[in-house]
Design a protein around this motif. Structure first.
Motif, PDB file in Angstrom:
ATOM      1  N   GLU A  74       0.833  -1.204   0.000  1.00  0.00           N
ATOM      2  CA  GLU A  74       0.000   0.000   0.000  1.00  0.00           C
ATOM      3  C   GLU A  74       0.875   1.265   0.000  1.00  0.00           C
ATOM      4  O   GLU A  74       0.467   2.307  -0.505  1.00  0.00           O
ATOM      5  CB  GLU A  74      -0.894  -0.040   1.235  1.00  0.00           C
ATOM      6  N   TRP A  75       2.075   1.141   0.558  1.00  0.00           N
ATOM      7  CA  TRP A  75       2.976   2.293   0.665  1.00  0.00           C
ATOM      8  C   TRP A  75       4.167   2.182  -0.289  1.00  0.00           C
ATOM      9  O   TRP A  75       5.197   2.813  -0.070  1.00  0.00           O
ATOM     10  CB  TRP A  75       3.422   2.469   2.116  1.00  0.00           C
ATOM     11  N   ARG A  76       4.006   1.406  -1.358  1.00  0.00           N
ATOM     12  CA  ARG A  76       5.083   1.274  -2.351  1.00  0.00           C
ATOM     13  C   ARG A  76       5.480   2.668  -2.841  1.00  0.00           C
ATOM     14  O   ARG A  76       4.633   3.513  -3.108  1.00  0.00           O
ATOM     15  CB  ARG A  76       4.614   0.419  -3.524  1.00  0.00           C
ATOM     16  N   GLY A  77       6.798   2.891  -2.924  1.00  0.00           N
ATOM     17  CA  GLY A  77       7.303   4.177  -3.391  1.00  0.00           C
ATOM     18  C   GLY A  77       7.462   5.220  -2.292  1.00  0.00           C
ATOM     19  O   GLY A  77       7.941   6.314  -2.541  1.00  0.00           O
ATOM     20  N   LYS A  78       7.050   4.885  -1.074  1.00  0.00           N
ATOM     21  CA  LYS A  78       7.196   5.788   0.074  1.00  0.00           C
ATOM     22  C   LYS A  78       8.404   5.365   0.903  1.00  0.00           C
ATOM     23  O   LYS A  78       8.859   4.224   0.841  1.00  0.00           O
ATOM     24  CB  LYS A  78       5.954   5.745   0.976  1.00  0.00           C
ATOM     25  N   THR A  79       8.914   6.276   1.708  1.00  0.00           N
ATOM     26  CA  THR A  79       9.944   5.963   2.691  1.00  0.00           C
ATOM     27  C   THR A  79       9.218   5.632   3.987  1.00  0.00           C
ATOM     28  O   THR A  79       8.351   6.392   4.425  1.00  0.00           O
ATOM     29  CB  THR A  79      10.892   7.163   2.881  1.00  0.00           C
ATOM     30  N   LEU A  80       9.551   4.482   4.579  1.00  0.00           N
ATOM     31  CA  LEU A  80       8.850   4.013   5.779  1.00  0.00           C
ATOM     32  C   LEU A  80       9.767   4.075   7.000  1.00  0.00           C
ATOM     33  O   LEU A  80      10.954   3.749   6.902  1.00  0.00           O
ATOM     34  CB  LEU A  80       8.384   2.569   5.601  1.00  0.00           C
ATOM     35  N   LEU A  81       9.202   4.483   8.121  1.00  0.00           N
ATOM     36  CA  LEU A  81       9.875   4.374   9.407  1.00  0.00           C
ATOM     37  C   LEU A  81       9.028   3.411  10.238  1.00  0.00           C
ATOM     38  O   LEU A  81       7.908   3.742  10.637  1.00  0.00           O
ATOM     39  CB  LEU A  81      10.002   5.730  10.099  1.00  0.00           C
ATOM     40  N   ILE A  82       9.549   2.199  10.432  1.00  0.00           N
ATOM     41  CA  ILE A  82       8.826   1.132  11.125  1.00  0.00           C
ATOM     42  C   ILE A  82       9.352   1.052  12.558  1.00  0.00           C
ATOM     43  O   ILE A  82      10.559   0.907  12.774  1.00  0.00           O
ATOM     44  CB  ILE A  82       9.006  -0.203  10.381  1.00  0.00           C
ATOM     45  N   VAL A  83       8.434   1.138  13.536  1.00  0.00           N
ATOM     46  CA  VAL A  83       8.813   1.271  14.943  1.00  0.00           C
ATOM     47  C   VAL A  83       8.037   0.282  15.798  1.00  0.00           C
ATOM     48  O   VAL A  83       6.807   0.191  15.681  1.00  0.00           O
ATOM     49  CB  VAL A  83       8.503   2.704  15.452  1.00  0.00           C
ATOM     50  N   ASN A  84       8.744  -0.457  16.678  1.00  0.00           N
ATOM     51  CA  ASN A  84       8.028  -1.267  17.664  1.00  0.00           C
ATOM     52  C   ASN A  84       7.777  -0.370  18.881  1.00  0.00           C
ATOM     53  O   ASN A  84       8.696   0.200  19.442  1.00  0.00           O
ATOM     54  CB  ASN A  84       8.782  -2.552  18.034  1.00  0.00           C
ATOM     55  N   VAL A  85       6.515  -0.204  19.215  1.00  0.00           N
ATOM     56  CA  VAL A  85       6.093   0.783  20.209  1.00  0.00           C
ATOM     57  C   VAL A  85       5.502   0.117  21.450  1.00  0.00           C
ATOM     58  O   VAL A  85       5.131  -1.051  21.424  1.00  0.00           O
ATOM     59  CB  VAL A  85       5.066   1.772  19.599  1.00  0.00           C
ATOM     60  N   ALA A  86       5.403   0.898  22.525  1.00  0.00           N
ATOM     61  CA  ALA A  86       4.801   0.425  23.775  1.00  0.00           C
ATOM     62  C   ALA A  86       4.264   1.623  24.548  1.00  0.00           C
ATOM     63  O   ALA A  86       4.830   2.713  24.490  1.00  0.00           O
ATOM     64  CB  ALA A  86       5.817  -0.333  24.614  1.00  0.00           C
ATOM     65  N   SER A  87       3.183   1.409  25.285  1.00  0.00           N
ATOM     66  CA  SER A  87       2.476   2.488  25.982  1.00  0.00           C
ATOM     67  C   SER A  87       3.006   2.805  27.372  1.00  0.00           C
ATOM     68  O   SER A  87       2.699   3.854  27.918  1.00  0.00           O
ATOM     69  CB  SER A  87       0.993   2.124  26.107  1.00  0.00           C
ATOM     70  N   LYS A  88       3.770   1.910  27.962  1.00  0.00           N
ATOM     71  CA  LYS A  88       4.207   2.104  29.348  1.00  0.00           C
ATOM     72  C   LYS A  88       5.725   1.991  29.453  1.00  0.00           C
ATOM     73  O   LYS A  88       6.254   1.328  30.339  1.00  0.00           O
ATOM     74  CB  LYS A  88       3.517   1.086  30.254  1.00  0.00           C
ATOM     75  N   CYS A  89       6.413   2.671  28.559  1.00  0.00           N
ATOM     76  CA  CYS A  89       7.866   2.594  28.445  1.00  0.00           C
ATOM     77  C   CYS A  89       8.459   3.979  28.675  1.00  0.00           C
ATOM     78  O   CYS A  89       7.803   4.991  28.429  1.00  0.00           O
ATOM     79  CB  CYS A  89       8.204   2.090  27.038  1.00  0.00           C
ATOM     80  N   GLY A  90       9.689   4.029  29.119  1.00  0.00           N
ATOM     81  CA  GLY A  90      10.360   5.307  29.264  1.00  0.00           C
ATOM     82  C   GLY A  90      10.481   6.062  27.945  1.00  0.00           C
ATOM     83  O   GLY A  90      10.613   7.285  27.933  1.00  0.00           O
ATOM     84  N   PHE A  91      10.421   5.333  26.833  1.00  0.00           N
ATOM     85  CA  PHE A  91      10.501   5.953  25.511  1.00  0.00           C
ATOM     86  C   PHE A  91       9.130   6.295  24.926  1.00  0.00           C
ATOM     87  O   PHE A  91       9.046   6.850  23.832  1.00  0.00           O
ATOM     88  CB  PHE A  91      11.258   5.044  24.538  1.00  0.00           C
ATOM     89  N   THR A  92       8.053   5.980  25.641  1.00  0.00           N
ATOM     90  CA  THR A  92       6.698   6.226  25.138  1.00  0.00           C
ATOM     91  C   THR A  92       6.481   7.662  24.681  1.00  0.00           C
ATOM     92  O   THR A  92       5.796   7.875  23.672  1.00  0.00           O
ATOM     93  CB  THR A  92       5.643   5.800  26.188  1.00  0.00           C
ATOM     94  N   PRO A  93       7.061   8.685  25.342  1.00  0.00           N
ATOM     95  CA  PRO A  93       6.881  10.053  24.844  1.00  0.00           C
ATOM     96  C   PRO A  93       7.363  10.257  23.397  1.00  0.00           C
ATOM     97  O   PRO A  93       7.014  11.257  22.765  1.00  0.00           O
ATOM     98  CB  PRO A  93       7.680  10.904  25.838  1.00  0.00           C
ATOM     99  N   GLN A  94       8.127   9.293  22.861  1.00  0.00           N
ATOM    100  CA  GLN A  94       8.525   9.398  21.452  1.00  0.00           C
ATOM    101  C   GLN A  94       7.315   9.346  20.517  1.00  0.00           C
ATOM    102  O   GLN A  94       7.417   9.761  19.361  1.00  0.00           O
ATOM    103  CB  GLN A  94       9.533   8.308  21.078  1.00  0.00           C
ATOM    104  N   TYR A  95       6.176   8.854  21.005  1.00  0.00           N
ATOM    105  CA  TYR A  95       4.960   8.906  20.184  1.00  0.00           C
ATOM    106  C   TYR A  95       4.729  10.329  19.675  1.00  0.00           C
ATOM    107  O   TYR A  95       4.345  10.527  18.528  1.00  0.00           O
ATOM    108  CB  TYR A  95       3.731   8.469  20.989  1.00  0.00           C
ATOM    109  N   GLN A  96       4.939  11.305  20.544  1.00  0.00           N
ATOM    110  CA  GLN A  96       4.722  12.703  20.157  1.00  0.00           C
ATOM    111  C   GLN A  96       5.658  13.096  19.020  1.00  0.00           C
ATOM    112  O   GLN A  96       5.237  13.695  18.033  1.00  0.00           O
ATOM    113  CB  GLN A  96       4.927  13.618  21.363  1.00  0.00           C
ATOM    114  N   GLY A  97       6.937  12.748  19.137  1.00  0.00           N
ATOM    115  CA  GLY A  97       7.894  13.059  18.087  1.00  0.00           C
ATOM    116  C   GLY A  97       7.613  12.306  16.798  1.00  0.00           C
ATOM    117  O   GLY A  97       7.784  12.854  15.702  1.00  0.00           O
TER     118      GLY A  97
END
Length: 161
Positions: free
Chosen positions: A21-44
Motif C-alpha cells: 500500500e505504501w510502495r514508493g514511500k519511505t517508511l519508518l517502522i517502529v516497535n512501540v509500547a504504551s508504558k515505556c520510558g521511551f513512550t513520549p517518542q509517540y509525540q515526536g
C-alpha cells in the motif's frame, strides 16, 4: 521475501494490510509500547509524520509487549491510549512479537536486513526503528535512544535528495 512490500500485517483494527500500500514511500517502522520510558517518542513520531508525510514519509507503529511487559493492553486499549494521549494519526498495527520463535515474519526480515550494533539481529528494546527506502529496502536501523527529531534530519535529507 525481497522487500518490505512482500508482507501483509494486521492493522490495529485486525484487518489485513499489505505493506505494498505504501510502495514508493519511505517508511519508518517502529516497535512501540504504551508504558515505556521511551513512550513520549509517540509525540515526536506523530510530529515527524505530520511534517514529512507530504514528502513521502510514512511512520508505521507496531505495538510489542516483549520488553518489561510495557504494552499490556489489547489493540482497543492501545488505539485509545495513542489517540487520547498523543493524538497519533499515523498507521498503527496489531500487537506482535519482534524477537524469538514467534517473531512476526516482517520483523524477522527487518532484523536480517538491518542488523544492530556488532551485527546483532535481536531487538534490544521498545522504539527500535527501521528506515526503509522507497524501493522497500532497509537502509538504516536506529536504537531506542535515537529520537524522532534526530531521525527527522536523516529522513528530510533522504526525501529531499
Amino acid at each position: 521475501m525481497s522487500s518490505v512490500y512482500d508482507f501483509t500485517v494486521r492493522d490495529i483494527d485486525g484487518k489485513p494490510r499489505s505493506l505494498a500500500e505504501w510502495r514508493g514511500k519511505t517508511l519508518l517502522i517502529v516497535n512501540v509500547a504504551s508504558k515505556c520510558g521511551f513512550t513520549p517518542q509517540y509525540q515526536g513520531l506523530e510530529t515527524l509524520w505530520q511534517d514529512q508525510r507530504d514528502l513521502g514519509l510514512v511512520v508505521l507503529g507496531f505495538p510489542c509487549d516483549q520488553f518489561g511487559h510495557q504494552e499490556p493492553g489489547d489493540e482497543t486499549e492501545i488505539k485509545t491510549f495513542c489517540s487520547t494521549q498523543y493524538d497519533v494519526t499515523f498507521p498503527m498495527f496489531a500487537k506482535l512479537e519482534v524477537n524469538g520463535e514467534h517473531a512476526d515474519p516482517l520483523y524477522k526480515w527487518l532484523k536480517s536486513e538491518g542488523k544492530g550494533i556488532l551485527g546483532s539481529e535481536s531487538i534490544k528494546w521498545n522504539f527500535t526503528k527501521f528506515l526503509v527506502d522507497a524501493d522497500g529496502q532497509v537502509v538504516k536501523r536506529y536504537a531506542s535512544t535515537d529520537t524522532p527529531e534526530k531521525i527527522g534530519k536523516d529522513t528530510r535529507t533522504r526525501l529531499a535528495g
